[in-house]
Design a protein around this motif. Structure first.
Motif, PDB file in Angstrom:
ATOM      1  N   HIS A   1     -41.384 -11.302  15.025  1.00 18.59           N
ATOM      2  CA  HIS A   1     -42.539 -10.424  14.787  1.00 18.59           C
ATOM      3  C   HIS A   1     -42.288  -9.018  15.309  1.00 18.59           C
ATOM      4  O   HIS A   1     -42.622  -8.667  16.436  1.00 18.59           O
ATOM      5  CB  HIS A   1     -43.806 -10.995  15.429  1.00 18.59           C
TER       6      HIS A   1
ATOM      7  N   HIS B   1     -41.837  -4.578  14.075  1.00 22.90           N
ATOM      8  CA  HIS B   1     -42.261  -3.527  13.138  1.00 22.90           C
ATOM      9  C   HIS B   1     -41.237  -2.392  13.109  1.00 22.90           C
ATOM     10  O   HIS B   1     -41.596  -1.223  13.191  1.00 22.90           O
ATOM     11  CB  HIS B   1     -43.640  -3.005  13.537  1.00 22.90           C
TER      12      HIS B   1
ATOM     13  N   ASN C   1     -44.087  -7.242   9.256  1.00 20.48           N
ATOM     14  CA  ASN C   1     -45.217  -8.083   9.628  1.00 20.48           C
ATOM     15  C   ASN C   1     -46.554  -7.366   9.441  1.00 20.48           C
ATOM     16  O   ASN C   1     -46.606  -6.142   9.322  1.00 20.48           O
ATOM     17  CB  ASN C   1     -45.060  -8.525  11.088  1.00 20.48           C
ATOM     18  N   CYS C   2     -47.619  -8.159   9.422  1.00 24.66           N
ATOM     19  CA  CYS C   2     -48.994  -7.641   9.454  1.00 24.66           C
ATOM     20  C   CYS C   2     -49.340  -6.748   8.257  1.00 24.66           C
ATOM     21  O   CYS C   2     -50.250  -5.923   8.343  1.00 24.66           O
ATOM     22  CB  CYS C   2     -49.264  -6.902  10.760  1.00 24.66           C
TER      23      CYS C   2
ATOM     24  N   GLU D   1     -49.983   0.484  13.712  1.00 26.78           N
ATOM     25  CA  GLU D   1     -48.959   0.119  14.698  1.00 26.78           C
ATOM     26  C   GLU D   1     -48.645   1.227  15.694  1.00 26.78           C
ATOM     27  O   GLU D   1     -47.747   1.078  16.523  1.00 26.78           O
ATOM     28  CB  GLU D   1     -47.667  -0.308  13.981  1.00 26.78           C
TER      29      GLU D   1
ATOM     30  N   ASP E   1     -44.204  -7.497  18.605  1.00 33.95           N
ATOM     31  CA  ASP E   1     -44.481  -6.194  17.986  1.00 33.95           C
ATOM     32  C   ASP E   1     -43.405  -5.156  18.311  1.00 33.95           C
ATOM     33  O   ASP E   1     -43.698  -3.971  18.456  1.00 33.95           O
ATOM     34  CB  ASP E   1     -45.855  -5.657  18.410  1.00 33.95           C
TER      35      ASP E   1
HETATM   36 ZN   LIG Z   1     -47.740  -7.060  14.066  1.00 35.64          ZN
END
Ligand SMILES: [Zn+2]
Length: 568
Positions: free
Chosen positions: A60, A62, A88-89, A112, A440
């Protein structure tokens, strides 16, 4: 003669099996033997009194923008990560129509907290389709392997244009989004991701697809079934509860693919996670792979004088007299008694109750310290300290922020810290249906730095934890290696077994230390980010090449883009 032999280490092989003393031989980027290796290596690493583990697989992150200009991908690569998954996300940078680049940057910046100026300067947009993005990422050698997922926001913007935020979409538009997703998966994307949380906003409001209907999600999701691989990743306020659960279940039934979503203990429903785990477990019996994704510590905001948020950032005097000044000048002014008195007499100038609560939740704001303490007892909070000292919480926070020349950080856990300890986190981590994630990495540059989670797993969970049970080392390693790799279909890595990729770490567990996070300004255009270093990694090896030795980069760039299996 082997290419590389790692000699005499304590092998924790990622399967969860008990550790044992032995050697690891590597040939042509793969593990050739584990155990007693007689023949020499062209290169030998001395691993005596050290652990030898598989390289960590962080699912996970970014780094979707950073990956296009930076071969190092710190801080993740500093923490033994040898494979990371981005996209992700729901946010990312492909597909993209010419002219939409700024829009995708604004989404990434909003969700983010990655500086838009850095993304503008850093990304050179040599792609339009997702397969072209993969080719651009794949053309660049790097220190570790990367893999990508297709982000819903970009797919929506590509197909719907100006209507990217619309709830209503036609069957033809859903079919087009599914086609793009299928093409991306066939080109090697490892999954599809979406965001269903009201916390993810840009200057345009909630991100595209936040409230997408089940027919859209199932329509796009069908592409994963057709491609025959890929994970559906999601962050959602519902955290696996109805009405989401019905379509999540329908997705798994129709495609046979895994769906993963972020799960945390929240202050609003502190026991809901237990119900969710129970439901997921029942569905697992039917063969449905719904995989709650959990972190190994709370997602913690780090309040500092250089951070995006801290308890005084909304005060009029901060905004007027300090916000625009360089850090050293701010610190000097904050030390002046006149300014201190004036700032402490003010209130946050906002009507937004959420913003106000976020920066003044004194019972859940702690000094992070150095070495950092992510599981502090309740009595160390700003509120408890203020009560004990007969001071206002604001005074305590003010003085703490000025420590370490004004670089001290306060730790403000967002979730997973309702009870001021990690017992809920431990139960979630050890549940057989969950997967470790949510570091993250590469994101939340001004407020969070959790890319260090793989190191923390070893230092805190396997070695240091005193406020409750630890996690056996073998199990901790498995969670960050074989387990994460398996959910994303990365079966060629994650354990130390002959034939697997020679991705591994040599770790001095006794010496392993996390340092306090620090703010640096090394992104393109001088963009800032929080980074966090570690000590105690003897070596990190990617595809048989040593990429880091005693914490220093060797310059080797054996890392590549990992593509999922192409459908036949
Ligand atoms: Zn995320």
């Amino acid at each position: 003669m082997h290419d590389l032999v790692i000699r005499g280490g304590t092998i924790v092989d990622g399967t969860g099996a008990p550790r044992f003393e032995g050697d690891v031989a590597v040939d042509a980027g793969r593990i050739a033997a584990v155990g007693r290796v007689e023949s020499r290596g062209r290169r030998e690493l001395d691993a005596r009194h050290r652990l030898v583990t598989p390289g960590f697989v962080d699912v996970h992150t970014h780094y979707d923008g950073q990956v296009t200009w930076d071969p190092e991908l710190a801080p993740s690569s500093w923490h033994g990560v040898t494979t990371l998954v981005m996209g992700n996300c729901g946010v990312g940078f492909a597909p993209v129509r010419p002219g939409q680049e700024d829009f995708l940057i604004e989404l990434m910046e909003g969700v983010e907290d990655i500086p838009g100026t850095a993304l503008h300067e850093g990304i050179d947009w040599r792609w339009e389709s997702f397969p072209e993005y993969l080719d651009a990422v794949g053309a660049m050698p790097r220190a570790l392997d990367v893999a990508a997922q297709v982000p819903h926001c970009a797919v929506r913007a590509y197909v719907l244009g100006e209507r990217a935020h619309d709830l209503e979409v036609s069957a033809a538009e859903i079919a087009e989004m599914a086609r793009l997703t299928r093409d991306a998966l066939r080109a090697g994307a490892l999954g599809f991701s979406t965001s269903r949380t009201i916390l993810h906003r840009s200057r345009h409001g909630l991100v595209p697809g936040t409230h997408s209907k089940p027919e859209e999600l199932l329509g796009i999701g069908a592409a994963l079934g057709e491609a025959g691989h890929g994970v559906f990743e999601m962050v959602s306020d519902l955290q696996g509860q109805e009405p989401d659960l019905s379509w999540m279940r329908a997705f798994c039934e129709a495609t046979g693919r895994a769906l993963t979503f972020a799960l945390a203990q929240t202050p609003f429903a502190p026991t809901a996670w237990r119900d969710t785990l129970g439901r997921v477990e029942a569905l697992a019996v039917q063969g449905l792979r719904i995989v709650p994704q959990v972190p190994c510590r709370p997602t913690g905001m780090l309040f500092g004088l250089q951070s995006t948020l801290h308890p005084f950032v909304l005060h009029p005097t901060w905004r007027r007299e300090l916000a625009e000044h360089p850090h050293a000048a701010r610190v000097a002014r904050l030390r002046a008694p006149e300014l201190r008195a004036r700032l402490l007499a003010e209130e946050p100038a906002t009507r937004d109750p959420i913003a106000r609560a976020l920066v003044s939740n004194w019972p859940r704001i702690f000094p992070l310290g150095d070495p950092p303490d992510y599981e502090p007892p309740e009595e160390r909070s700003v509120a408890a300290t203020a009560a004990r000292d007969g001071r206002r919480p604001e005074e305590v926070a003010y003085d703490w922020l000025l420590e370490r020349d004004g670089t001290a950080l306060l730790f403000a856990p967002l979730a997973n810290y309702v009870d001021c300890d990690f017992e809920a986190i431990r139960a979630m981590m050890l549940h057989p249906s969950t997967v470790l994630g949510l570091s993250d990495g590469g994101a939340h540059c001004g407020l969070i730095c959790d890319a260090s989670m793989p190191t923390y797993l070893l230092t805190h969970w396997a070695r240091d934890r005193a406020r409750g049970p630890r996690i056996p080392l073998e199990q901790a390693v498995r969670l960050q290696t074989a387990n994460t790799a398996a959910v994303w279909g990365l079966g060629d890595r994650g354990t130390l077994e002959p034939g697997k990729r020679a991705d591994l770490n040599v770790v001095d567990l006794d010496a392993l230390r996390l340092r306090a996070p620090e703010m640096v300004h090394d992104l393109p255009a001088g963009g800032r980010r929080l980074v966090q270093r570690a000590e105690g990694y003897g070596a990190t090896v990617v595809a048989g090449e040593v990429t880091f030795e005693d914490g220093e980069r060797t310059g080797a760039l054996p890392g590549r883009l990992v593509r999922g299996p192409r459908a036949c």
